[in-house]
Each structure stands twice: as C-alpha cells, then as structure tokens.
Write a protein that holds these residues in place. Structure first.
Motif, short mmCIF file in Angstrom:
data_model
loop_
_atom_site.label_atom_id
_atom_site.label_comp_id
_atom_site.label_asym_id
_atom_site.label_seq_id
_atom_site.Cartn_x
_atom_site.Cartn_y
_atom_site.Cartn_z
N PHE A 106 0.82 -1.36 0.06
CA PHE A 106 0.06 0.23 -0.19
C PHE A 106 0.84 1.33 -0.04
O PHE A 106 0.87 2.20 0.88
CB PHE A 106 -0.92 0.05 1.27
N THR A 107 1.73 1.24 -0.99
CA THR A 107 2.69 2.55 -1.23
C THR A 107 2.69 2.88 -2.45
O THR A 107 2.30 2.17 -3.59
CB THR A 107 4.25 2.09 -0.63
N GLU A 108 3.00 4.19 -2.87
CA GLU A 108 2.79 4.66 -4.26
C GLU A 108 3.65 3.93 -5.34
O GLU A 108 3.39 3.83 -6.47
CB GLU A 108 3.08 6.08 -4.11
N ASN A 109 4.94 3.50 -4.79
CA ASN A 109 5.84 2.74 -5.67
C ASN A 109 5.92 1.39 -5.51
O ASN A 109 6.99 0.81 -6.08
CB ASN A 109 7.23 3.35 -5.52
N SER A 110 4.94 0.73 -5.00
CA SER A 110 5.24 -0.83 -4.77
C SER A 110 4.91 -1.48 -6.31
O SER A 110 4.25 -0.88 -7.14
CB SER A 110 4.07 -1.24 -3.77
N ARG A 111 5.37 -2.60 -6.50
CA ARG A 111 5.13 -3.24 -7.61
C ARG A 111 3.73 -3.31 -7.89
O ARG A 111 3.43 -3.48 -8.98
CB ARG A 111 5.97 -4.62 -7.57
N GLY A 112 3.19 -3.78 -6.83
CA GLY A 112 1.36 -4.20 -7.08
C GLY A 112 0.70 -2.69 -7.45
O GLY A 112 -0.03 -2.70 -8.39
N THR A 113 1.36 -1.68 -6.85
CA THR A 113 0.44 -0.37 -7.19
C THR A 113 0.95 -0.18 -8.92
O THR A 113 0.09 0.34 -9.26
CB THR A 113 1.14 0.84 -6.40
N LEU A 114 2.15 -0.18 -9.11
CA LEU A 114 2.56 0.08 -10.33
C LEU A 114 2.32 -0.85 -11.63
O LEU A 114 2.29 -0.39 -12.82
CB LEU A 114 4.17 0.19 -10.34
N GLN A 119 -7.29 2.16 -14.85
CA GLN A 119 -8.69 1.95 -14.62
C GLN A 119 -9.25 1.38 -13.36
O GLN A 119 -10.27 1.28 -13.02
CB GLN A 119 -9.69 1.36 -15.81
N GLY A 120 -8.12 0.84 -12.83
CA GLY A 120 -8.37 -0.01 -11.31
C GLY A 120 -9.00 -1.55 -11.72
O GLY A 120 -9.35 -1.78 -12.62
N ASN A 121 -8.78 -2.19 -10.65
CA ASN A 121 -9.58 -3.51 -10.67
C ASN A 121 -9.99 -3.80 -9.15
O ASN A 121 -9.79 -3.01 -8.18
CB ASN A 121 -8.58 -4.65 -11.17
N ARG A 122 -10.12 -5.09 -8.87
CA ARG A 122 -10.56 -5.44 -7.64
C ARG A 122 -9.10 -5.26 -6.56
O ARG A 122 -9.67 -5.14 -5.43
CB ARG A 122 -10.84 -7.08 -7.63
N TYR A 123 -8.01 -5.21 -7.13
CA TYR A 123 -7.02 -5.20 -6.19
C TYR A 123 -6.67 -3.85 -6.15
O TYR A 123 -5.22 -3.56 -5.83
CB TYR A 123 -6.02 -6.34 -6.78
N ASN A 124 -7.21 -2.72 -6.39
CA ASN A 124 -6.97 -1.61 -5.98
C ASN A 124 -6.51 -1.36 -4.41
O ASN A 124 -7.05 -2.11 -3.71
CB ASN A 124 -7.94 -0.66 -6.23
N GLY A 125 -5.53 -0.59 -4.10
CA GLY A 125 -5.20 -0.36 -2.61
C GLY A 125 -4.78 0.95 -2.25
O GLY A 125 -4.31 1.77 -3.29
N ASP A 126 -5.08 1.51 -1.28
CA ASP A 126 -4.40 2.80 -0.60
C ASP A 126 -2.85 2.75 -0.95
O ASP A 126 -2.30 1.74 -1.33
CB ASP A 126 -4.79 2.98 0.63
N VAL A 127 -2.52 3.90 -1.37
CA VAL A 127 -1.01 4.28 -1.43
C VAL A 127 -0.23 5.23 -0.37
O VAL A 127 0.75 5.59 -0.70
CB VAL A 127 -0.77 4.92 -2.84
N GLU A 128 -1.04 5.40 0.57
CA GLU A 128 -0.51 6.14 1.63
C GLU A 128 -0.10 5.13 3.03
O GLU A 128 -0.25 5.82 4.16
CB GLU A 128 -1.30 7.32 2.04
N GLY A 129 0.04 3.97 2.74
CA GLY A 129 0.52 3.05 3.79
C GLY A 129 1.99 2.73 3.80
O GLY A 129 2.94 3.25 3.66
N GLY A 130 2.07 1.32 4.29
CA GLY A 130 3.16 0.74 4.45
C GLY A 130 3.83 0.94 5.81
O GLY A 130 3.52 1.50 6.55
#
Length: 646
Positions: A106-114, A119-130
């Motif tokens: 849940f960070t802006e530069n994680s591989r999952g975020t990138l 358009q998003g999908n089920r696995y959207n996550g916040d990016v202000e965590g970690g």
C-alpha cells in the motif's frame, strides 16, 4: 553379431509375411499416445514420494509468533512488535531469512501499485500506507545481527553466522507501525458505518517466507491477485484497543474475564451448549456501556492459536455479536461466531451468519477432515470475501444466497489452504478450485438444498471454454486477466474435480483418494505433482491424460456420435473425439420399446485414433443414442451428442 545365410533367408521370410499381414489392414490409426504420456517430471525423491506422500526425509521449517499490537482509532493506525522464533529444519544452512512485508503493497511505488491498471480492478489499494520498522534484530546462539535489505514487499534479514541445518534457531524481533488502508485490496481495510468504524486487519505483521525443497526461498512479490504461502507455527497475540471496541481474532480468547462483562461470559457459556444462535452483544446494546467491560481507556485482548499459518482480527464499537456451538465430530465442539453492525442485521441477512458458519464448518469437518480450531468467526466488513484461519471477512451488505455462498466459501478455505498448506501465490487452483468444488456439496447438503449450486452443471462454463482469450488453469494469478481468473482459479478446476469424482473415477474411489490427500498433507506444503501422484496412487488410475488436458493448456472436450448402423444383426456405434482432451465415453441407448441400456467405454479407446466403433449386441431396434446422458461433461459442441433414427 555374425549372420548366416539361413538367418538372412528366415528374416526375409518373416518380413514378407508381416508386410502381407499389414497390407490387409484398411488403415493405420493415428497414434495419440502423446495425450496419455506423463507431462512433467513426476519421479519421487527422498522429500516427496512418487506415491504423492511426503518422503522419508520430508522437512519444513516452522515459525512461532509473539505479537503485540495497539489500535489507534483516531489516526487509524496499528503499531506493535513481533518476536518470531524460527527453526531451520532443512538440510542446509541459511545465511539469511526472507520475510514478507505485505503492508508495503500500500505504497505509491510498490510493484503492486505500479502494475495495477489505470482504470483499476478488484486489487486496488491505498497508497499512503506501508510499514514503519524499528529495532530490527536477529539473534542466534552465536550473536545478533541488524543487517537487512527491503525490496518491495520483501525483507532480507542477514544473520551473524549461517543458521545451522536440521534444528538451527533464530529469534527475529522488530517494532512495526502502519496506517490501516480504507481500500485494502479486498482483503482487509476499514469501513465507516453509522455507529463507527469496522477495522478488518490482515497481512498486518512481518512474517517469514516459506523456504522449501522445491524453489528454496519463496519470494514472489505481493502484487494483488496472488495470495499467500505461509509456514506453520504457534501464535500468541495481544491486541490493545479502545475500551469501547469489541475485538475478535483467530485463536482462543485467553482472558475472557478481563474483556467480557459478567453477562457476556454467561451468554458465551450458553452459546457453547446451544445449537441455536445466542447473542453475546444484543443489537440494542451496541454503543452503550453495557456492551463493554470497561467504559474508558484501553483494554487488551489476549489470544492463542496453535499449529496455524496465520492470524487475522477485527475491531469495532459497532459490533452485534452472536454465537452457537459447532459439533465437529470425534467428540469435538467449537464456537461459531458472527460480528456485524446494525446495517447488516436482518432475518435474511447477517442474523443468519452464525447459522451459515456453523453448518459450513460442521459439513466439512465431518466429510473431509476434523476442523482443528476452537472458533470460526464471520466478520461483516467492506471486504467482499477473504479467508484466514478461523476468521473470515465477508461483505456487510451480503444477504440470502449471497451471504451463504460467501460464508461457505471463505470458511471452506480453512481446509484449502489453511489445513492443506499449498502455495496460493503460484497455484490458486489448489485452494480456490478445491474449495469451490467442496462448496458444491456443502450447498447441496445445507437445509435440504435451500440455495442453488451450479458446479454439477459443467456445461455452464462452456461459454468460457469457447472464449478466444481464455487462459489455462496453470496461469499465474497475477498474470491472468481478471475476467479469466474466476475461471482459471475457481470454476474450471472445480468442474474438473467434479468430472473426476462423478464421471471418471466414481464417488467411492475419488473420495478415498481426496480424503487421503487432505489427511496426508495436513499442515504441510504439497505441490501440484503431489496432488496428481496421490490421487493416482490411491485411486489406482493413470490420469496423466486428464491432468494434462484439463489443468494445463486450453484444450477442450468435444465428443460426438458420428454414426449408428446395423451390423451383422447387431449395431455398430461410431463415436468421435473432435476435441483435444480424451475422455471416457458414456452412452445411453433408447430402444423402440422405450427400454434403455447404458454403455461405458474407457478412455483408452482414443489411444490409437480419434474414432472408435463399438459393437452393440442386441436383438432390439435402436431408436436413439445419447452421449453423456447425465450432462456431466463441458462438451463444447452438443450438436453431435445425440443420434436419432430417421
């Protein structure tokens, strides 16, 4: 070798005879043996036997956790510390330990975020965590190291000296803190309802990655669709929360007198003896001092759980709480529980959650393997459906059949992969598909079939099997298209197991093998080949053609009847295999006098070609012949499945 003249003449004579015999055969049929050969290296070794059992030198490492966490409901954070006692049972020394830091997804530069589509999908996550980590250390008998390297959602923790094989131990400690995401990739998060916030907490502590005999360290990054692969161990968990909140967690509550009111303790005792649901916190008590043992400050809830691969928890001041006894068989009982806000209450909604949980756990416990945990807790949250040992998060707006389906599915996961610890990140079909399969039978059994199930209708997935962008079951979950994932991980493998039980092996042979697989690999780490080998060895059947055809690749089943004709006073029935997957053939013959006869042809008829003639010996007149009369096969072309006399 020296040949004499007479030997040469004899050889020439034999060749001439064989050629003459061959010339009398009308055609040499196609060799389909490649469809039946073993498709992967499945020979056993000392770690994993060819019979699909752990080998004589099978090993796996273990990790025991002591966890302390504090929930800050003002800033929506969880902070705490973890002490991991890790044992290296492997035959090799370890220079370092890999851990997962899944909150770093849940960070802006994680591989999952990138790698999440714009358009998003089920696995959207916040990016202000970690995670925020401090005081990291690894202590062995020889010394302490604080050297570590974090890469995305993985931490490599170096040791002062290599950890000894076959019993070396290390204590790993660190403090952690993270902000609880609102959108937690549909696995965790927080939900605002009228009376407060519901916190559904998972992937919440640094945990050891699996080191196994197949790939060594399993360090696949946490991207989204791929789930988890965890070591087993014992957990001691203390959660401190505001006094006006109710906390539920995997495991057994150790201090009920400290955290429950006298009335709640009394109701708890009643629930342990009742097959009917008993309120622990009644709807009209929510948000009032009567619902809590303390009226101010904080309170610490203490839980323990043995031989588990994970723990999860939830906390809220909004919870209605009810429970009922689970009858698990083997003289065991447990407690089914549900926590949910007023928005979820209702006779057709979460008021039935504990009833559903109880029925689901009892069915699987008696049918497959005794449920090993004391509690099964269903939590109403913003999560659509997610499973953890003894705890499930299900959507707070679910009701009727949808609530049964999601409850039954998530608690079914206690068998796959909580008890049978497969690698979800690589092989989702070994947990999602197996679980979807057993869900079919529990749904049929619940309340005399109150809710529908379609797993016994494999033809329902034919539309997908004809989709030109379909993917195989063996596609990694993080690679699979979101549309395909439902089929590759859930529906297609479940349909395959259904065919294997009901069409290919029969219930008795399949059940013997399937239950043996569960008990053999309980609390261990099976690979796909272990499952294949075990089913074959217990059932006594070479199923390479089935594993290869259905679980690997995009081939389809297309059997048909091409001709039925009189033949020497009987009938000759010609069946064709126009697909890529061979299958045994079941035929039903309907005679003009309305009597019927069933014919079963083995899969081996396809080893020498794609056409087979069967001699039907009868003095009756054939009116109709139907292939797969019970419609158990997802045959992509039903138009050639029936022959009618003109």
């Amino acid at each position: 070798m020296k040949y004499s003249k007479s030997s040469f003449l004899l050889s020439l004579l034999l060749f001439t005879f064989c050629f003459a015999a061959i010339s009398q055969v009308q055609e040499v049929k196609q060799d389909n043996q490649q469809l039946f050969d073993n498709f992967s290296y499945r020979q056993g070794n000392v770690y994993r036997s060819a019979s699909g059992k752990p080998g004589p030198e099978y090993w796996q490492n273990s990790a025991d956790y002591k966890l302390e966490a504090t929930l800050d409901d003002k800033n929506h954070t969880v902070s705490g510390n973890v002490n991991i006692h890790y044992t290296n049972n492997s035959p090799e020394t370890l220079d370092f330990i890999w851990l997962y830091l899944e909150q770093d997804r849940f960070t802006e530069n994680s591989r999952g975020t990138l790698t999440t589509p714009v358009q998003g999908n089920r696995y959207n996550g916040d990016v202000e965590g970690g995670f925020e980590l401090t005081n990291v250390s690894a202590k062995t008998k020889t010394g302490t190291s604080s050297k570590y390297l974090i890469t995305d959602t993985r931490m490599q923790l170096w040791l002062d000296k290599p950890l000894a094989a076959k019993g070396g131990e290390v204590d790993i400690k660190m403090n952690f803190k993270f902000k609880v995401p609102v959108e937690g990739m549909d696995r965790m998060g927080r939900l605002e309802v009228k009376d407060g916030t519901i916190y559904a907490i998972a992937q919440w502590y640094p945990r050891v990655a699996v080191f196994d005999d197949v790939v060594g360290w399993n360090t696949d990054p946490y991207l989204g669709a791929g789930e988890f692969y965890c070591e087993y161990g014992n957990y001691d968990v203390k959660i401190t929360a505001p006094a006006d909140q109710t906390v539920v967690c995997s495991g057994v509550l150790q201090n009920p007198k400290d955290v429950l009111t006298a009335e709640q303790q009394k109701r708890w005792s009643q629930a342990e003896k009742s097959d009917k649901t008993v309120y622990i916190i009644q709807p009209d008590e929510v948000g009032k001092p009567v619902a809590h043992a303390k009226t101010s400050g904080t309170i610490t809830w203490h839980f323990k759980m043995e031989n588990t691969r994970d723990v999860a928890w939830a906390s809220s001041k909004t919870f209605i709480w009810d429970a009922a006894r689970m009858n698990l068989g083997d003289g065991k009982s447990g407690l089914a529980q549900s926590v949910y806000p007023k928005e979820s209450a209702g006779d057709k909604a979460w008021k039935r959650s504990t009833e559903f949980t109880k029925a689901s756990i009892e069915f699987y416990s008696k049918t497959y393997f005794t449920y090993p945990y004391q509690n099964a807790i269903n939590v109403a949250a913003s999560v659509g459906g997610m499973e953890y040992p003894g705890v499930s998060f299900c959507h707070y707006q679910s009701h009727d059949a949808d609530l049964w389906d999601v409850t039954d599915h998530e608690f079914g996961h206690n068998w796959f992969p909580m008890i049978v610890g497969s690698n979800e990140r690589r092989y989702p079909w070994m947990d999602e598909g197996f679980n979807t399969f057993i869900n079919h039978y529990s749904t049929k059994a619940f309340n005399n079939g109150e809710f529908p199930t379609s797993t016994d209708k494999p033809k329902s997935i034919v539309r997908y099997l004809s989709f030109d962008q379909r993917e195989g079951i063996d596609t990694y979950p993080d690679v699979a298209h979101p549309f395909n994932l439902a089929y590759t991980a859930y529906y297609k493998p479940a349909a395959g197991l259904y065919m294997l039980r009901e069409y290919i092996l029969g219930p008795e042979r399949f059940d013997n093998a399937f239950k043996s697989y569960i008990s053999t690999w309980a609390y261990k780490h099976p690979q796909p080949n272990d499952f294949f080998n075990h089913i074959e060895n217990v059932a006594g059947e070479d199923l390479s053609w089935f594993w290869k055809g259905w679980f690997y690749g995009n081939g389809n089943i297309d059997l048909g009847i091409s001709e039925v004709k009189p033949y020497n006073g009987n009938y000759l029935i010609t069946v064709e295999n126009d697909g890529q997957i061979p299958m045994p053939v079941q035929l039903q013959v309907i005679y003009t006098d309305n009597t019927t006869e069933n014919i079963n042809l083995p899969v081996e008829i396809w080893q020498r070609g794609n056409s087979w003639e069967h001699l039907l010996k009868t003095t009756k007149q054939v009116q109709r012949v139907v292939l797969d009369p019970d419609k158990m096969l997802p045959d992509v072309n039903p138009l050639n499945d029936t022959w009618n006399k003109l």
